[in-house]
Write an enzyme that holds these catalytic residues in place. Structure first.
Site, short mmCIF file in Angstrom:
data_model
loop_
_atom_site.label_atom_id
_atom_site.label_comp_id
_atom_site.label_asym_id
_atom_site.label_seq_id
_atom_site.Cartn_x
_atom_site.Cartn_y
_atom_site.Cartn_z
N GLU A 163 13.72 -2.27 -3.65
CA GLU A 163 14.39 -1.34 -2.74
C GLU A 163 14.99 -2.07 -1.54
O GLU A 163 14.32 -2.27 -0.53
CB GLU A 163 13.41 -0.27 -2.22
CG GLU A 163 13.16 0.87 -3.20
CD GLU A 163 12.34 1.99 -2.58
OE1 GLU A 163 12.31 3.07 -3.18
OE2 GLU A 163 11.72 1.77 -1.52
N GLU A 251 11.98 4.26 -10.20
CA GLU A 251 10.95 4.85 -9.35
C GLU A 251 11.42 6.23 -8.88
O GLU A 251 12.54 6.38 -8.41
CB GLU A 251 10.68 3.95 -8.13
CG GLU A 251 9.64 4.50 -7.16
CD GLU A 251 9.41 3.55 -5.99
OE1 GLU A 251 9.37 2.32 -6.22
OE2 GLU A 251 9.27 4.03 -4.85
#
Length: 325
Positions: A163, A251
């Site tokens: 991320e 995710e």
């Protein structure tokens, strides 16, 4: 197959129900083989569309108790999954990671990846980092090491940057990914590589406007949490798909972006409908017994109890049911 008899007026009719289950646990590596990307779709070795549905493990330095064969078997069997995501910690302020203790992290990665191979499911090896662009040499070392070990193994996919936060796509993230792709391709010429996108892997549109070229079998990461990210993010992702960018949701959560309750079932179902309609694969965050809304497991759940009915949280029950559809 089953024969169903219906009384239609005065006629007794018999037909065969040839529908097949979409339970992800049945869509294994031995069935689909080595994966590739065709347009925006993930496809199997026969060129047929395939969808991976499964679970992401939590940061390995904080949940090592699930980095073992027992958990992986349960993720396949009880969580109804055909993919497990390995969150290999790059570094943390207090508890380290690959940068500090590479051998310990590799031990976790290998334990899960080897168990996934034995369990006949796919595994995503994820460099779990929020500042990977500042750790490029470590990222390259990590992916060189794991891609050498698993070169040619159809079960293994690679995720180069979990991320990113506020890094610019074109000037920072794209060059980072290109460097890591080069390291992987030296050992694994055609495995699936998934690339993190800006703003916690939400801005797939930035990648769609300036995609990496000259590569095959690469995809772009989209993350969402149903309580926070709603139709506006699906619209953004739809625009990226229309521009030809293949997406993989490595995710997602059924709760808020900070992992807190409540579970947003209605919005989660909207996301699942959109993902299924677009043949996008997804992994739920997370196999964790941390006392927070995003956890699949209740506190003190052991590895061999993963996804047993009595061990599941509200979110866990919803996710496991979705994987089995």
């Amino acid at each position: 197959m089953k024969c169903v008899f219906l009384l239609l007026g005065l006629t007794l009719a018999c037909f065969i129900d040839i529908s097949t289950s979409s339970d992800a646990a049945l869509e294994t590596v031995s069935k689909h083989g080595k994966l590739s990307v065709n347009g925006v779709d993930l496809v199997d070795e026969n060129g047929d569309k395939v969808q991976l549905k499964g679970m992401s493990l939590f940061w390995d330095v904080w949940m090592p108790q699930y980095y073992n064969k027992e958990s992986v078997v349960a993720i396949h069997d009880a969580c109804h999954s055909n993919v497990v995501r390995i969150a290999a910690t790059a570094t943390t302020d207090l508890d380290g990671g690959y940068i500090q203790t590479p051998d310990a992290i590799l031990e976790h990665v290998y334990a899960v990846a080897d168990a996934a191979i034995e369990a006949d499911i796919y595994a995503i090896i994820d460099w779990h980092d929020h500042a990977a662009d500042t750790h490029l040499n470590y990222s390259i070392d990590f992916f060189d090491t794991v891609s050498k070990k698993y070169a040619g193994v159809p079960n293994i996919l690679y995720e180069t940057f979990n991320e990113p936060t506020q890094e610019d796509w074109s000037t920072v993230l794209k060059p980072y990914h290109e460097a890591v792709i080069k390291a992987i391709r030296a050992n694994e010429p055609d495995g699936i590589i998934i690339l993190g996108t800006p703003t916690w892997s939400q801005e797939v549109d930035k990648a769609a406007n300036d995609p990496i070229t000259g590569q095959t079998n690469i995809m772009y990461t989209l993350h969402f949490y149903a309580g926070t990210h709603k139709q506006w993010l699906r619209d953004t992702a739809s625009g990226a798909l229309q521009k030809g960018i293949p997406i993989f949701v490595t995710e997602y959560g059924t709760v808020n972006a900070d992992a807190t309750a409540p579970v947003d079932e209605a919005e989660s179902r909207k996301w699942w409908d959109w993902l299924d309609e677009n043949n996008i694969s997804y992994a739920n965050w997370a196999i964790s017994d941390k006392d927070e809304g995003a956890s699949v497991l209740k506190p003190n759940t052991t590895a061999d109890q993963v996804c047993q009915e009595s061990s599941l949280t509200e979110s866990g029950k919803l996710v496991v049911a979705q994987n089995s559809k």
